[in-house]
Design a protein around this motif. Structure first.
Motif, PDB file in Angstrom:
ATOM      1  N   VAL A   1       0.853  -1.188   0.000  1.00 30.83           N
ATOM      2  CA  VAL A   1       0.000   0.000   0.000  1.00 30.83           C
ATOM      3  C   VAL A   1       0.893   1.244   0.000  1.00 30.83           C
ATOM      4  O   VAL A   1       1.631   1.486   0.952  1.00 30.83           O
ATOM      5  CB  VAL A   1      -0.934   0.016   1.225  1.00 30.83           C
ATOM      6  CG1 VAL A   1      -1.859   1.233   1.157  1.00 30.83           C
ATOM      7  CG2 VAL A   1      -1.759  -1.271   1.296  1.00 30.83           C
TER       8      VAL A   1
ATOM      9  N   ASP B   1      -4.098   3.345   4.841  1.00 33.28           N
ATOM     10  CA  ASP B   1      -3.296   2.206   5.286  1.00 33.28           C
ATOM     11  C   ASP B   1      -1.904   2.192   4.667  1.00 33.28           C
ATOM     12  O   ASP B   1      -1.286   1.136   4.517  1.00 33.28           O
ATOM     13  CB  ASP B   1      -4.024   0.895   4.948  1.00 33.28           C
ATOM     14  CG  ASP B   1      -5.412   0.837   5.542  1.00 33.28           C
ATOM     15  OD1 ASP B   1      -5.532   1.095   6.751  1.00 33.28           O
ATOM     16  OD2 ASP B   1      -6.369   0.544   4.805  1.00 33.28           O
TER      17      ASP B   1
ATOM     18  N   ILE C   1     -10.467  -7.610  -2.100  1.00 36.74           N
ATOM     19  CA  ILE C   1     -10.056  -6.280  -1.642  1.00 36.74           C
ATOM     20  C   ILE C   1     -11.312  -5.562  -1.179  1.00 36.74           C
ATOM     21  O   ILE C   1     -12.300  -5.492  -1.914  1.00 36.74           O
ATOM     22  CB  ILE C   1      -9.373  -5.485  -2.772  1.00 36.74           C
ATOM     23  CG1 ILE C   1      -8.111  -6.182  -3.252  1.00 36.74           C
ATOM     24  CG2 ILE C   1      -9.041  -4.067  -2.298  1.00 36.74           C
ATOM     25  CD1 ILE C   1      -7.464  -5.514  -4.466  1.00 36.74           C
TER      26      ILE C   1
ATOM     27  N   ARG D   1     -13.624  -3.786   2.563  1.00 39.31           N
ATOM     28  CA  ARG D   1     -13.740  -3.535   3.998  1.00 39.31           C
ATOM     29  C   ARG D   1     -14.549  -4.613   4.721  1.00 39.31           C
ATOM     30  O   ARG D   1     -14.807  -4.489   5.915  1.00 39.31           O
ATOM     31  CB  ARG D   1     -14.383  -2.158   4.231  1.00 39.31           C
ATOM     32  CG  ARG D   1     -13.501  -0.992   3.824  1.00 39.31           C
ATOM     33  CD  ARG D   1     -14.122   0.353   4.195  1.00 39.31           C
ATOM     34  NE  ARG D   1     -15.282   0.649   3.367  1.00 39.31           N
ATOM     35  CZ  ARG D   1     -16.532   0.708   3.812  1.00 39.31           C
ATOM     36  NH1 ARG D   1     -16.793   0.464   5.079  1.00 39.31           N
ATOM     37  NH2 ARG D   1     -17.529   0.998   3.000  1.00 39.31           N
TER      38      ARG D   1
ATOM     39  N   SER E   1      -9.289  -3.075   4.948  1.00 37.92           N
ATOM     40  CA  SER E   1      -8.943  -1.694   4.656  1.00 37.92           C
ATOM     41  C   SER E   1      -9.714  -0.775   5.589  1.00 37.92           C
ATOM     42  O   SER E   1     -10.883  -1.036   5.891  1.00 37.92           O
ATOM     43  CB  SER E   1      -9.271  -1.349   3.195  1.00 37.92           C
ATOM     44  OG  SER E   1      -9.087   0.027   2.938  1.00 37.92           O
ATOM     45  N   THR E   2      -9.063   0.277   6.034  1.00 36.32           N
ATOM     46  CA  THR E   2      -9.756   1.295   6.833  1.00 36.32           C
ATOM     47  C   THR E   2     -10.180   2.474   5.975  1.00 36.32           C
ATOM     48  O   THR E   2     -10.662   3.477   6.493  1.00 36.32           O
ATOM     49  CB  THR E   2      -8.839   1.792   7.968  1.00 36.32           C
ATOM     50  OG1 THR E   2      -7.672   2.412   7.402  1.00 36.32           O
ATOM     51  CG2 THR E   2      -8.417   0.654   8.874  1.00 36.32           C
ATOM     52  N   ASP E   3     -10.000   2.352   4.674  1.00 34.91           N
ATOM     53  CA  ASP E   3     -10.352   3.417   3.731  1.00 34.91           C
ATOM     54  C   ASP E   3     -11.860   3.399   3.496  1.00 34.91           C
ATOM     55  O   ASP E   3     -12.393   2.464   2.901  1.00 34.91           O
ATOM     56  CB  ASP E   3      -9.589   3.203   2.421  1.00 34.91           C
ATOM     57  CG  ASP E   3      -9.813   4.309   1.417  1.00 34.91           C
ATOM     58  OD1 ASP E   3     -10.664   5.185   1.664  1.00 34.91           O
ATOM     59  OD2 ASP E   3      -9.133   4.304   0.376  1.00 34.91           O
TER      60      ASP E   3
ATOM     61  N   THR F   1      -7.065   4.420  -1.957  1.00 30.57           N
ATOM     62  CA  THR F   1      -5.931   3.540  -1.680  1.00 30.57           C
ATOM     63  C   THR F   1      -5.257   3.088  -2.962  1.00 30.57           C
ATOM     64  O   THR F   1      -5.925   2.655  -3.905  1.00 30.57           O
ATOM     65  CB  THR F   1      -6.398   2.304  -0.878  1.00 30.57           C
ATOM     66  OG1 THR F   1      -6.881   2.722   0.394  1.00 30.57           O
ATOM     67  CG2 THR F   1      -5.255   1.318  -0.680  1.00 30.57           C
TER      68      THR F   1
END
Length: 361
Positions: free
Chosen positions: A6, A11, A26, A28, A35-37, A89
């Motif tokens: 990344v 992240d 890929i 959440r 991912s925290t995006d 991301t």
């Protein structure tokens, strides 16, 4: 075996080592790589191994899946060095030999350095032009003050003010272009955001004798937006429209409404300028591809479209009849399903609206 490093986003610095035998998600969701995006959908994209190769496909995500700057429309084979973008991301594909430890790829690669150099050169040229304008206006005001000539000062000050606006917009767009900060989505009064942007643009429009008209639907529901980001989008669109409108006879119209059947908030910004030449329309949203010559940087529309698309919306261009330009920004009202597919076609050529509620005084 490959690893996803990344390189940008919330992240940044994280690595995902992918086993050769199992497909990976890929997103959440709990079964995804993680991912925290918040701009990444729950199930955003799928990675599938096959005979030693890896393939990527989008899963009808809100913002789409991109590889090396191109949105993918079908299953795509990945190569070492590819850059995958999902929401805010970005991940670089690295090869990883069995037993080896993944190490970050240095960001100072030749292609990146070349792009940075070209960007600095373009911006430096724009800054030089702005500073020359500031110097000329300041000299005129200084001479007027020494002579005690208030009328001469009044003539010089608009030059200073205009170039202060230009340097302000340039800095804000460069910050947005250089670093994609995560959106801070809140239920907001999008009509108030539109009116505030119009009020800020009033002095610029007045200096050029351009009439600024607005229509904001008074019954707008709260909009799930990043108000600061939408404010920047509006300032960029308004700055372009005021610049394009003819001096002393220009007209810029802003309309904000809610399209309930399509569940989108729509903002139209139109002008009665000469329009965009056909040969330049395909590059209208490219960074640094300005249609204003030395007066522009080409960042305004590129940044505006990026911010709108990060909301899951669209920014489109239409030529008006008999002349003029309309930009339309649409923001989704329903962000509850991050995996929904939001695609809309281009705007047709159409007649401009003629009824407006108010003129910015």
């Amino acid at each position: 075996m490959i690893v996803l490093h990344v390189i940008s986003g919330p992240d940044s610095g994280k690595q995902h080592v992918l086993p050769d035998t199992e497909p990976q998600l890929i997103g959440r969701s709990t079964e995804a790589l993680g991912s925290t995006d918040s701009s990444v959908s729950r199930r955003h994209a799928e990675l599938t191994p096959s005979t030693g190769e890896w393939y990527l496909r989008d899963l009808r995500s809100t913002h789409g899946t991109w590889v090396n700057g191109q949105r993918i429309e079908s299953r795509m084979q990945l190569r070492t060095g590819d850059v995958i973008r999902c929401g805010d991301t970005e991940m670089r594909v690295q090869a990883l030999n069995p037993g080896a430890v993944a190490t970050p790829v240095p960001e100072s690669d030749p292609a990146r350095l070349q792009a940075m150099g070209e960007t600095v050169a373009t911006i430096s040229h724009s800054v030089k032009n702005i500073l020359q304008g500031l110097r000329g206006g300041a000299d005129a005001v200084e001479l007027a003050l020494r002579r005690g000539d208030l009328e001469m000062a009044r003539e010089g000050w608009p030059i200073v003010a205009r170039n202060l606006d230009r340097i302000s917009w340039l800095v804000m767009n460069m910050l947005a272009y250089a670093k994609d900060r995560p959106l801070e989505i809140e239920e907001s009064d999008i009509g108030a955001v539109v009116l505030e942007a119009c009020e800020l643009m009033k002095s610029t429009a007045d200096r050029r004798g351009v009439q600024l008209l607005t229509h904001v639907d008074p019954s707008l529901p709260p909009a799930p937006i990043d108000a600061n980001a939408v404010h920047q989008v509006l300032l960029n669109l308004l700055a372009n429209a005021v610049e394009a409108a003819p001096d002393r006879s220009g007209r810029v119209a802003v309309r904000c409404e809610f399209d309930a059947p399509n569940k989108v908030f729509r903002i139209d910004v139109s002008d009665n300028g000469a329009g965009v030449p056909i040969e330049q329309q395909s590059r209208l949203f490219e960074a640094f591809a300005s249609t204003k010559g030395q007066r522009g940087t080409g960042l305004g529309l590129a940044v505006a479209r990026a911010l709108v698309e990060r909301h899951g919306g669209t920014l489109t261009f239409a030529a008006l009849v008999p002349h003029g330009t309309q930009m339309r920004a649409e923001f989704p009202a329903d962000r509850g399903d991050p995996d929904s597919d939001r695609t809309r076609g281009p705007l047709p050529t159409r007649e401009p609206d003629t009824e407006w509620d108010s003129v910015i005084q």
